[in-house]
Write an enzyme that holds these catalytic residues in place. Structure first.
Site: not given
Ligand code: C6P
Length: 421
Positions: A378, A214, A240, A136, A217
């Site tokens: 992203c 990370d 999440k 991401h 997910q």
């Molecule tokens: N993906 C998706 O729709 P934040 O925004 O900080 O809570 O998470 C960022 C992030 C980082 N790593 C991974 C693997 C992610 O999937 C995400 C967030 C969302 O897939 C928003 S783009």
């Protein structure tokens, strides 16, 4: 502080996917565009059970005050609730000590903290920062900023084939002596790949390379044990995993956090402040400058209790079941292009249907009350590699049902007919 959460002591939690469980989520019971809502955008953010909403309301109605500052009753309650939330988070990920959990705004801020604070102190000119093709932007851009600042090099472990898997043999070749850090996603938000995080960490540790997982997910989708993973850092987002937005965490191994300078300066992160020089507070406060998201931590605590009451292994099993069901049904559609692994996938599917643009598909689905996501998720470098600009994505959680997947397929058939004309 009131104990408003439905904790793990809840004896008979409703079963995953059941009507009783869905009633815990008030938002699910509504009509959207003249159809019952089918929420399949859980990788973007999950919905919140009533216990989380109640915990937030109770906190603001009864306990709200700043933490670690006052000596009055409300401040004591708030501080205690905040630190209880930290202890709960440490238990949730099986950290050795609660001081290894830093509260942040979420995964993005957690990775920025590691890249800026730890990275600036430990990554030098000529070093390599190893990521994977499926990261991401939150796990790419902070490292690029660091690389530019210190003169380091970026390298990527490639997605090996069209099944969207990373190649362990190639990993050994990539883990060269100049690699200082290996940062990778546990679960891909656009392919649904579940990476062998434990094996990645084992191979990196054997070479003295720092690992950053990370877990955006994966945190809410199954058990996470940082000691078993043997990672150095792990980043996650509360929103999440049924928690509120604006709260998340960073796990860091104690020795590494001790050897990392502060990330931001301000109140609470200091021991002493002079006109010329300051000294730092102990862990974890050294990394939490300013008034934190106290209500967020209270809500996150309730979310963690809720997930454990449902059972994280149950959630993982059901997630994979929904992912496999959707993949199988989708693969029967003529003109479908599916992304990611055939088997062993997480509970999400990315796809393209004939020549229909992902945004058009998602817009028509929305008209039928189905919330999907269309876009690059992203993951622009990965999309470029796959030769697409965007995909449509359906992502599931334990309150989704097999009937909702059937309805999605029905709507996709309709869309196909419409665009075929
Ligand atoms: N993906 C998706 O729709 P934040 O925004 O900080 O809570 O998470 C960022 C992030 C980082 N790593 C991974 C693997 C992610 O999937 C995400 C967030 C969302 O897939 C928003 S783009």
């Amino acid at each position: 502080m009131s104990e408003a959460h439905a904790g793990p002591e809840k004896t008979n939690p409703p079963a995953v996917g059941s009507e009783a469980l869905r009633r815990d989520f008030p938002i699910l019971d509504q009509i959207v565009n003249r159809n019952p809502l089918i929420y399949l955008d859980n990788a973007a953010t999950t919905q919140k059970p009533r216990v989380v909403i109640d915990a937030l309301r109770n906190y603001y109605e009864r306990d709200n005050a700043n933490v670690h500052r006052g000596v009055h009753e409300l401040s004591n309650r708030s501080s205690a609730a905040y630190e209880r939330g930290r202890e709960r988070a440490a238990r949730f990920i099986h950290a050795k000590r609660s001081s290894e959990v830093i509260f942040t705004r979420g995964t993005t801020e957690s990775i920025n903290l590691v890249a800026q604070a730890w990275g600036t102190a430990h990554v030098k000119q000529g070093d390599t920062i190893l990521l994977t093709d499926m990261e991401h932007h939150s796990n790419i851009v902070p490292w690029q900023l660091l690389a530019e600042r210190v003169g380091a090099r970026m390298a990527y472990l490639p997605v090996a084939d069209d099944r969207g898997l990373l190649d362990l043999n190639q990993l050994d070749q990539k883990l060269t002596s100049d690699v200082r850090v290996f940062a990778f996603t546990h679960v891909s938000n656009s392919l649904g790949t579940v990476n062998p995080a434990r094996e990645f960490c084992r191979r990196a540790r054997a070479r003295g390379i720092t690992t950053v997982v990370d877990a955006a997910q994966s945190i809410g989708h199954g058990p996470i044990d940082v000691q078993e993973l043997d990672c150095d850092f792990l980043a996650f987002s509360g929103h999440k995993m049924c928690g509120p937005t604006g709260i998340g965490g960073l796990y860091g191994r104690h020795e590494l956090l001790e050897a990392t300078p502060p990330y931001q300066g301000g109140g609470d992160m200091i021991a002493t402040v002079g006109f010329e020089k300051s000294t730092w507070n102990q862990l974890p406060h050294k990394f939490e400058a300013g008034t934190p998201n106290i209500a967020g931590v209270v809500g996150l605590h309730a979310a963690m209790d809720y997930l454990d009451a449902i059972g994280r292994s149950n959630i993982a099993r059901y997630d994979h079941e929904l992912g496999a069901h959707a993949y199988e049904e989708l693969s029967r559609l003529k003109g479908i292009r599916l992304f990611g692994p055939h088997i062993g996938r997480a509970g999400l599917v990315s796809f393209l249907l004939n020549d229909v643009h992902a945004h058009d598909l998602v817009t028509v689905a929305d008209q039928r009350g189905i919330a999907l996501r269309g876009g690059h998720h992203c993951n622009q470098p990965l999309m470029n590699k796959l030769g697409v600009v965007s995909t449509a994505r359906a992502s599931f959680y334990f309150y989704n049902t097999h009937q909702e997947i059937e309805r999605l397929i029905e709507v996709l058939r309709e869309i196909q007919k419409f665009f075929d004309r």
